[in-house]
Design a protein around this motif. Structure first.
Motif, PDB file in Angstrom:
ATOM      1  N   ALA A 125       0.839  -1.205   0.000  1.00 10.34           N
ATOM      2  CA  ALA A 125       0.000   0.000   0.000  1.00 10.34           C
ATOM      3  C   ALA A 125       0.873   1.253   0.000  1.00 10.34           C
ATOM      4  N   ASP A 126       1.633   1.422  -1.058  1.00  6.55           N
ATOM      5  CA  ASP A 126       2.476   2.610  -1.199  1.00  6.55           C
ATOM      6  C   ASP A 126       2.485   3.020  -2.662  1.00  6.55           C
ATOM      7  N   GLY A 127       3.210   4.036  -2.996  1.00  5.57           N
ATOM      8  CA  GLY A 127       3.234   4.525  -4.367  1.00  5.57           C
ATOM      9  C   GLY A 127       4.370   3.973  -5.201  1.00  5.57           C
ATOM     10  N   LEU A 128       5.079   2.983  -4.692  1.00  2.00           N
ATOM     11  CA  LEU A 128       6.228   2.453  -5.409  1.00  2.00           C
ATOM     12  C   LEU A 128       5.810   1.600  -6.599  1.00  2.00           C
ATOM     13  N   GLU A 129       6.663   1.580  -7.611  1.00  2.96           N
ATOM     14  CA  GLU A 129       6.404   0.736  -8.766  1.00  2.96           C
ATOM     15  C   GLU A 129       6.983  -0.664  -8.564  1.00  2.96           C
ATOM     16  N   TYR A 130       8.108  -0.760  -7.851  1.00  4.27           N
ATOM     17  CA  TYR A 130       8.753  -2.043  -7.561  1.00  4.27           C
ATOM     18  C   TYR A 130       8.920  -2.171  -6.052  1.00  4.27           C
ATOM     19  N   HIS A 131       8.632  -3.352  -5.533  1.00 13.85           N
ATOM     20  CA  HIS A 131       8.561  -3.565  -4.096  1.00 13.85           C
ATOM     21  C   HIS A 131       9.566  -4.618  -3.632  1.00 13.85           C
ATOM     22  N   HIS A 132       9.978  -4.508  -2.377  1.00  6.47           N
ATOM     23  CA  HIS A 132      10.832  -5.515  -1.771  1.00  6.47           C
ATOM     24  C   HIS A 132      10.009  -6.792  -1.601  1.00  6.47           C
ATOM     25  N   PRO A 133      10.594  -7.962  -1.846  1.00  7.48           N
ATOM     26  CA  PRO A 133       9.815  -9.202  -1.823  1.00  7.48           C
ATOM     27  C   PRO A 133       9.567  -9.809  -0.439  1.00  7.48           C
ATOM     28  N   ASP A 134      10.007  -9.177   0.637  1.00  8.95           N
ATOM     29  CA  ASP A 134       9.866  -9.770   1.971  1.00  8.95           C
ATOM     30  C   ASP A 134       8.473 -10.287   2.309  1.00  8.95           C
ATOM     31  N   PRO A 135       7.382  -9.544   2.023  1.00  7.63           N
ATOM     32  CA  PRO A 135       6.072 -10.049   2.427  1.00  7.63           C
ATOM     33  C   PRO A 135       5.498 -11.149   1.525  1.00  7.63           C
ATOM     34  N   VAL A 136       6.143 -11.404   0.385  1.00  8.47           N
ATOM     35  CA  VAL A 136       5.589 -12.335  -0.601  1.00  8.47           C
ATOM     36  C   VAL A 136       5.634 -13.774  -0.073  1.00  8.47           C
ATOM     37  N   LEU A 137       4.494 -14.455  -0.147  1.00 11.36           N
ATOM     38  CA  LEU A 137       4.394 -15.857   0.259  1.00 11.36           C
ATOM     39  C   LEU A 137       4.506 -16.794  -0.930  1.00 11.36           C
ATOM     40  N   LEU A 138       4.000 -16.353  -2.075  1.00 10.88           N
ATOM     41  CA  LEU A 138       4.053 -17.162  -3.292  1.00 10.88           C
ATOM     42  C   LEU A 138       4.147 -16.229  -4.477  1.00 10.88           C
ATOM     43  N   VAL A 139       4.939 -16.642  -5.438  1.00 14.18           N
ATOM     44  CA  VAL A 139       5.004 -15.950  -6.715  1.00 14.18           C
ATOM     45  C   VAL A 139       4.689 -16.993  -7.775  1.00 14.18           C
ATOM     46  N   GLY A 140       3.911 -16.591  -8.786  1.00 20.84           N
ATOM     47  CA  GLY A 140       3.522 -17.536  -9.830  1.00 20.84           C
ATOM     48  C   GLY A 140       3.834 -17.010 -11.215  1.00 20.84           C
ATOM     49  N   GLU A 141       4.216 -17.928 -12.083  1.00 21.19           N
ATOM     50  CA  GLU A 141       4.472 -17.601 -13.486  1.00 21.19           C
ATOM     51  C   GLU A 141       3.757 -18.616 -14.357  1.00 21.19           C
ATOM     52  N   VAL A 142       3.138 -18.127 -15.433  1.00 19.65           N
ATOM     53  CA  VAL A 142       2.536 -18.957 -16.464  1.00 19.65           C
ATOM     54  C   VAL A 142       3.393 -18.763 -17.703  1.00 19.65           C
ATOM     55  N   THR A 143       3.946 -19.849 -18.221  1.00 18.48           N
ATOM     56  CA  THR A 143       4.891 -19.702 -19.326  1.00 18.48           C
ATOM     57  C   THR A 143       4.210 -19.258 -20.611  1.00 18.48           C
ATOM     58  N   SER A 144       4.970 -18.518 -21.389  1.00 17.53           N
ATOM     59  CA  SER A 144       4.622 -18.137 -22.756  1.00 17.53           C
ATOM     60  C   SER A 144       5.824 -18.506 -23.611  1.00 17.53           C
ATOM     61  N   TYR A 145       5.642 -18.457 -24.911  1.00 17.62           N
ATOM     62  CA  TYR A 145       6.757 -18.759 -25.804  1.00 17.62           C
ATOM     63  C   TYR A 145       7.960 -17.879 -25.477  1.00 17.62           C
TER      64      TYR A 145
END
Length: 198
Positions: free
Chosen positions: A108-128
């Motif tokens: 909840a801030d105005g930043l465009e990129y955030h520190h990952p400390d609070p992240v519990l899961l990150v997900g990626e769906v592959t593309s070509y």
């Protein structure tokens, strides 16, 4: 598409020509791409990706919806198109994962990129255009960042993989199932993700 820009050489005299730093090049490329395109800085390389197609977005939406339905009581929120600062070959790697799960209010801030400390899961769906990064550089980067769980949904192989327990630049636990199976997400998520809708 990947662009590699050499790191600034600190040995060059201040009044002489200098190589553009990868971070400067990242900023210039980010400002120049059309709206909807994503630009990421992963292990010293700049990657430019076009907007995702409908199948990709359906899978991301399905995964996000399942998290919301199964863990609303835990105060978790799903985020898409959220920028994260990820360590790597350059001082400030910058990625935009397809899916991020973190406690509500973590960003909840105005930043465009955030520190990952609070992240519990990150997900990626592959593309070509992203599969190589999703299986290699991003896997290492998410582990280095200490993100507890990485959900990788590979559309080409039709396999869903959950990586857990990061150690250095690797995850020590890995579980995979084909599309149509269920796969357990570790605590604090702690529920079975149904991949039959993928």
């Amino acid at each position: 598409m990947a662009l590699t820009v050499p790191e600034r050489d600190s040995r060059v005299a201040a009044d002489g020509p200098t190589a553009e730093s990868v971070e400067d090049a990242f900023e210039r490329v980010s400002a120049a791409v059309p709206e909807g395109w994503r630009v990421e800085l992963i292990e010293g390389e700049i990657h430019v990706m076009p907007p995702a197609n409908g199948e990709h977005e359906e899978i991301v939406s399905e995964a996000a919806e399942q998290v919301t339905l199964n863990r609303k009581d835990k105060g978790l929120r799903t985020y898409t198109n959220l920028g994260l600062l990820i360590p790597g070959a350059s001082p400030t790697g910058r990625v935009i994962p397809d899916l991020v799960i973190a406690p509500k209010g973590s960003f909840a801030d105005g930043l465009e990129y955030h520190h990952p400390d609070p992240v519990l899961l990150v997900g990626e769906v592959t593309s070509y255009s992203t599969a190589r990064n999703d299986h290699g550089p991003k896997l290492r980067s998410y582990a280095r960042a200490g993100i507890p769980c990485y959900l990788l949904i590979d559309r080409k192989t039709r396999i869903v993989t959950v990586y857990a327990t990061p150690e250095g630049e690797h995850y020590t636990e890995k579980n995979a199932v084909p599309f149509s199976g269920t796969i357990t997400l570790p605590e604090p998520l702690g529920f079975d993700l149904d991949t039959s809708e993928f």
